[in-house]
Design an enzyme around this catalytic site. Structure first.
Site, PDB file in Angstrom:
ATOM      1  N   PRO A  94       0.815  -1.222   0.000  1.00 21.73           N
ATOM      2  CA  PRO A  94       0.000   0.000   0.000  1.00 21.73           C
ATOM      3  C   PRO A  94       0.847   1.270   0.000  1.00 21.73           C
ATOM      4  CG  PRO A  94      -0.722  -1.520   1.713  1.00 21.73           C
ATOM      5  CD  PRO A  94       0.581  -2.038   1.199  1.00 21.73           C
TER       6      PRO A  94
ATOM      7  N   GLU B 263       3.141  -8.194   8.977  1.00 22.35           N
ATOM      8  CA  GLU B 263       2.974  -6.726   9.079  1.00 22.35           C
ATOM      9  C   GLU B 263       3.813  -5.983   8.050  1.00 22.35           C
ATOM     10  OE1 GLU B 263       0.227  -7.327  11.339  1.00 22.35           O
ATOM     11  OE2 GLU B 263       0.749  -5.202  11.090  1.00 22.35           O
TER      12      GLU B 263
ATOM     13  N   ARG C  14      -1.573  -8.825 -20.801  1.00 23.63           N
ATOM     14  CA  ARG C  14      -2.489  -8.481 -21.902  1.00 23.63           C
ATOM     15  C   ARG C  14      -1.825  -7.564 -22.930  1.00 23.63           C
ATOM     16  NH1 ARG C  14      -7.830  -9.259 -20.997  1.00 23.63           N
ATOM     17  NH2 ARG C  14      -8.416  -7.519 -22.330  1.00 23.63           N
TER      18      ARG C  14
ATOM     19  N   ASP D 243      -9.140  -2.099 -25.113  1.00 23.94           N
ATOM     20  CA  ASP D 243      -9.497  -2.217 -23.693  1.00 23.94           C
ATOM     21  C   ASP D 243      -9.902  -0.845 -23.179  1.00 23.94           C
ATOM     22  OD1 ASP D 243      -9.091  -4.843 -23.316  1.00 23.94           O
ATOM     23  OD2 ASP D 243      -7.142  -4.698 -22.367  1.00 23.94           O
TER      24      ASP D 243
HETATM   25  N1  LIG Z   1      -3.005  -2.494  -1.478  1.00 27.86           N
HETATM   26  C1  LIG Z   1      -1.935  -3.195  -1.961  1.00 27.86           C
HETATM   27  N2  LIG Z   1      -1.414  -3.006  -3.166  1.00 27.86           N
HETATM   28  O1  LIG Z   1      -0.382  -3.840  -3.291  1.00 27.86           O
HETATM   29  N3  LIG Z   1      -0.228  -4.560  -2.190  1.00 27.86           N
HETATM   30  C2  LIG Z   1      -1.189  -4.192  -1.332  1.00 27.86           C
HETATM   31  C3  LIG Z   1      -1.385  -4.740   0.013  1.00 27.86           C
HETATM   32  O2  LIG Z   1      -2.317  -4.374   0.715  1.00 27.86           O
HETATM   33  N4  LIG Z   1      -0.465  -5.656   0.415  1.00 27.86           N
HETATM   34  C4  LIG Z   1      -0.547  -6.253   1.743  1.00 27.86           C
HETATM   35  C5  LIG Z   1       0.648  -5.907   2.564  1.00 27.86           C
HETATM   36  C6  LIG Z   1       0.510  -6.573   3.908  1.00 27.86           C
HETATM   37  C7  LIG Z   1       1.740  -6.317   4.737  1.00 27.86           C
HETATM   38  C8  LIG Z   1       2.958  -6.808   4.044  1.00 27.86           C
HETATM   39  C9  LIG Z   1       3.132  -6.152   2.694  1.00 27.86           C
HETATM   40  C10 LIG Z   1       1.900  -6.362   1.872  1.00 27.86           C
END
Ligand SMILES: Nc1nonc1C(=O)NCC1CCCCC1
Length: 246
Positions: free
Chosen positions: A89, A116, A154, A169
């Site tokens: 994220p 985590e 794709r 697309d």
């Molecule tokens: N949103 C997201 N986009 O790409 N990945 C995402 C995600 O939420 N990934 C989980 C996290 C959980 C802790 C470790 C690292 C990945």
């Protein structure tokens, strides 16, 4: 395209290697996907890939050593020249322009975290870019990695048959997709738009473009801010504005 996915759940990637467009891309050799499990590079009895966070707090953090050894192996598997991406994220949110750029890369290494998070020293020293698929928290990076691979594959010439085309697309041209219909013509009293039943391909093309513009204007107006409009699109948008109920 060669992709190496690093994950403690490598079996998850069967979802893209065994089904649909991406599955066919694998069977036809357009995509080679290697899955590498960091546990392979552990040396303790419990094959430990995580540990408690310094500074305390909930959950566990993925250890650097097994991940770095997995990245090393992954870069070698994709042929040495690879962009190393961590799905999280904290990354730049994936969009079509990034998908098209990633499709030009000779090889991709996709790091999927769990728990985590990943020891920051791996991100600092080994990861070229963090990419997010959206502003929400998943339980791991694997689904995000699969979304990225599906979108990128794709773009590879030959992956989509003649009947489909990545160029058509939605988002390929920066607009939302137009409505689609198939048989029967009447379904629960709702009929297919007449324009689609005739054979006037130019009229159908224009109708579909106008529908895409209208949907984009209503649902994602910010996409139109970023996009240069052709003369025809400007005309169609003016028609849409004139047709809007007061
Ligand atoms: N949103 C997201 N986009 O790409 N990945 C995402 C995600 O939420 N990934 C989980 C996290 C959980 C802790 C470790 C690292 C990945």
């Amino acid at each position: 395209m060669r992709v190496a996915a690093i994950s403690i759940f490598p079996e998850m990637f069967r979802a893209i290697t065994d089904y649909g467009v991406s599955g066919r891309a694998v069977s036809e050799g357009h995509l080679v996907l290697d899955c590498i499990n960091p546990r392979t590079f552990t040396h303790d009895r419990h094959r430990t890939v995580d540990d408690r966070p310094y500074g305390g707090g909930p959950g566990m953090v993925m250890k650097a050593e097994p991940l770095e050894a997995a990245i090393d192996e992954a870069v070698e598997r994709v042929g040495g020249e690879a962009k190393v991406i961590c799905l999280s994220p904290q990354g730049r949110v994936l969009d079509q322009a990034m998908v098209e750029s990633l499709a030009e890369e000779p090889g991709l290494v996709l790091l999927s975290g769990r728990y985590e998070g990943i020891d920051e020293r791996v991100l600092e020293s080994w990861v070229d870019e963090e990419i997010s698929i959206g502003d929400y928290v998943l339980s791991g990076g694997e689904l995000a990695a699969m979304v990225l691979v599906d979108a990128v594959v794709r773009q590879i010439p030959g992956v989509l048959g003649h009947s489909q085309s990545a160029v058509e697309d939605s988002f390929a041209d920066g607009l939302l997709d137009c409505p689609h219909y198939t048989r029967p013509e009447a379904h629960r009293g709702s009929r297919v738009p007449e324009v689609l039943l005739g054979g006037d391909h130019e009229r159908i093309r224009r109708w579909r473009l106008k529908q895409s513009l209208q949907r984009t204007l209503i649902r994602r107006p910010e996409l139109l801010q970023e996009r240069e409009l052709t003369a025809e699109e400007q005309r169609l948008l003016a028609e849409i504005e004139n047709e809007r109920p007061d």
